[in-house]
Design a protein around this motif. Structure first.
Motif, PDB file in Angstrom:
ATOM      1  N   GLN A 248       0.846  -1.187   0.000  1.00  0.00           N
ATOM      2  CA  GLN A 248       0.000   0.000   0.000  1.00  0.00           C
ATOM      3  C   GLN A 248       0.881   1.236   0.000  1.00  0.00           C
ATOM      4  N   THR A 249       0.437   2.277  -0.682  1.00  0.00           N
ATOM      5  CA  THR A 249       1.208   3.518  -0.747  1.00  0.00           C
ATOM      6  C   THR A 249       0.421   4.673  -0.142  1.00  0.00           C
ATOM      7  N   GLU A 250       1.157   5.692   0.272  1.00  0.00           N
ATOM      8  CA  GLU A 250       0.544   6.900   0.832  1.00  0.00           C
ATOM      9  C   GLU A 250       1.344   8.104   0.358  1.00  0.00           C
ATOM     10  N   VAL A 251       0.641   9.109  -0.139  1.00  0.00           N
ATOM     11  CA  VAL A 251       1.280  10.322  -0.660  1.00  0.00           C
ATOM     12  C   VAL A 251       1.312  11.382   0.421  1.00  0.00           C
ATOM     13  N   LYS A 252       2.482  12.015   0.584  1.00  0.00           N
ATOM     14  CA  LYS A 252       2.630  13.094   1.561  1.00  0.00           C
ATOM     15  C   LYS A 252       3.169  14.342   0.868  1.00  0.00           C
ATOM     16  N   ALA A 253       2.647  15.480   1.280  1.00  0.00           N
ATOM     17  CA  ALA A 253       3.155  16.756   0.785  1.00  0.00           C
ATOM     18  C   ALA A 253       4.335  17.177   1.648  1.00  0.00           C
ATOM     19  N   MET A 254       5.484  17.414   1.024  1.00  0.00           N
ATOM     20  CA  MET A 254       6.709  17.767   1.731  1.00  0.00           C
ATOM     21  C   MET A 254       7.171  19.158   1.292  1.00  0.00           C
ATOM     22  N   ARG A 255       7.922  19.814   2.179  1.00  0.00           N
ATOM     23  CA  ARG A 255       8.456  21.134   1.847  1.00  0.00           C
ATOM     24  C   ARG A 255       9.980  21.119   2.018  1.00  0.00           C
ATOM     25  N   PRO A 256      10.703  20.499   1.080  1.00  0.00           N
ATOM     26  CA  PRO A 256      12.170  20.481   1.173  1.00  0.00           C
ATOM     27  C   PRO A 256      12.764  21.845   0.863  1.00  0.00           C
ATOM     28  N   THR A 257      13.949  22.082   1.392  1.00  0.00           N
ATOM     29  CA  THR A 257      14.643  23.356   1.150  1.00  0.00           C
ATOM     30  C   THR A 257      15.289  23.347  -0.226  1.00  0.00           C
ATOM     31  N   LYS A 258      15.169  24.447  -0.944  1.00  0.00           N
ATOM     32  CA  LYS A 258      15.804  24.559  -2.251  1.00  0.00           C
ATOM     33  C   LYS A 258      17.318  24.726  -2.077  1.00  0.00           C
ATOM     34  N   TYR A 259      18.061  24.107  -2.978  1.00  0.00           N
ATOM     35  CA  TYR A 259      19.517  24.240  -2.919  1.00  0.00           C
ATOM     36  C   TYR A 259      19.981  25.604  -3.431  1.00  0.00           C
ATOM     37  N   GLN A 260      19.191  26.204  -4.340  1.00  0.00           N
ATOM     38  CA  GLN A 260      19.602  27.469  -4.950  1.00  0.00           C
ATOM     39  C   GLN A 260      19.268  28.679  -4.090  1.00  0.00           C
ATOM     40  N   SER A 261      18.361  28.534  -3.126  1.00  0.00           N
ATOM     41  CA  SER A 261      17.952  29.672  -2.304  1.00  0.00           C
ATOM     42  C   SER A 261      17.519  29.164  -0.935  1.00  0.00           C
ATOM     43  N   GLU A 262      17.146  30.101  -0.069  1.00  0.00           N
ATOM     44  CA  GLU A 262      16.708  29.745   1.276  1.00  0.00           C
ATOM     45  C   GLU A 262      15.209  29.445   1.340  1.00  0.00           C
ATOM     46  N   GLU A 263      14.523  29.524   0.219  1.00  0.00           N
ATOM     47  CA  GLU A 263      13.092  29.269   0.182  1.00  0.00           C
ATOM     48  C   GLU A 263      12.808  27.770   0.225  1.00  0.00           C
ATOM     49  N   ASN A 264      11.571  27.443   0.577  1.00  0.00           N
ATOM     50  CA  ASN A 264      11.118  26.056   0.550  1.00  0.00           C
ATOM     51  C   ASN A 264      10.341  25.779  -0.725  1.00  0.00           C
ATOM     52  N   ASP A 265      10.272  24.512  -1.062  1.00  0.00           N
ATOM     53  CA  ASP A 265       9.514  24.101  -2.240  1.00  0.00           C
ATOM     54  C   ASP A 265       8.444  23.101  -1.805  1.00  0.00           C
ATOM     55  N   LEU A 266       7.459  22.868  -2.644  1.00  0.00           N
ATOM     56  CA  LEU A 266       6.406  21.903  -2.340  1.00  0.00           C
ATOM     57  C   LEU A 266       6.587  20.684  -3.228  1.00  0.00           C
TER      58      LEU A 266
END
Length: 241
Positions: free
Chosen positions: A65-83
């Protein structure tokens, strides 16, 4: 088989990443653990450069069984987060059977080829849950190891028949476990029969690709390697001072 250990590994989530899905930054898990992931788990239980672990077979105990999660990893190019969306396996449980062989590419460690010693240490390490932290694919997927008898208990796919998972990543062949001069990637087509997958040995994989040339590192006493006895002597000398 000689030098064999059997254990069950389980966790809340597992993420055995398909390399193809990493291009866009999102991760999608394989339906089953890769050979390399199970080898890494086994090495976390017990490993020394004198030996090489081989995964003989794995038994899938719970339904896939699988489950999808929304993650907010840090971008390598900037200090912003991504979805990003990561797809995990939910409640994975596997019975694993593995054995070790001495690494013939390590003649410098031939003095440590004590079969009985390594086997007994490995079995004790399984009973204690491993020597290092266990992860089911990625670091956020904490796993736990317990001793078991392979084949015992009821599995979800016991009478399920045969399932082919198509071409999958099998594992990496490092220079000290291969030809001594190249780093390779392997692909295979695993087939599950009544919940059990018998893995192909690394050298027998259908597709093997050389990634780059890289000579293996050698261990020499007194230069980049010290024995346990020598380390104890150094500690006692420091205590005496």
């Amino acid at each position: 088989m000689r030098n064999q250990i059997e254990f069950i590994v389980h966790g809340k989530y597992g993420l055995f990443t398909d390399p193809v899905t990493r291009i866009g930054g999102e991760k999608f898990t394989y339906q089953i653990p890769t050979y390399q992931a199970l080898k890494g788990i086994t090495e976390s239980i017990y490993w020394k450069p004198t030996i090489t672990w081989y995964i003989d077979e794995v038994r899938v105990m719970n339904p896939i069984q699988t489950e999808v999660k929304a993650m907010r990893p840090t971008k390598y190019q900037s200090e912003e987060n991504d979805l990003m969306y990561y797809t995990y396996l939910r409640n994975p449980v596997y019975q694993v059977r593995a054995h070790f062989e001495f690494n013939e590419n390590r003649p410098d460690l031939a003095y440590d080829r004590n079969e009985n010693k390594h086997h007994n240490i490995a079995k004790r390490s399984v009973e204690r849950g491993g020597r290092r932290d266990i992860y089911l694919g990625t670091r956020e997927c904490q796993g736990y190891v317990e001793a078991c008898t392979f084949g015992e208990g009821e599995g979800f796919y016991d009478q399920y028949g045969e399932i082919s998972f198509g071409q999958m990543f099998h594992g990496f062949t490092y220079p000290d476990e291969g030809d001594g001069k190249s780093f390779q990637a392997r692909l295979c087509v695993p087939v599950m029969k009544d919940g059990i997958i018998q893995f192909t040995r690394p050298e027998e994989c259908e597709i093997i690709r050389t990634i780059h040339e890289e000579p293996m590192k050698s261990f020499e006493k007194g230069k980049n390697f010290t024995s346990v006895d020598e380390e104890y002597e150094m500690i006692f000398e420091e205590v005496d001072k």
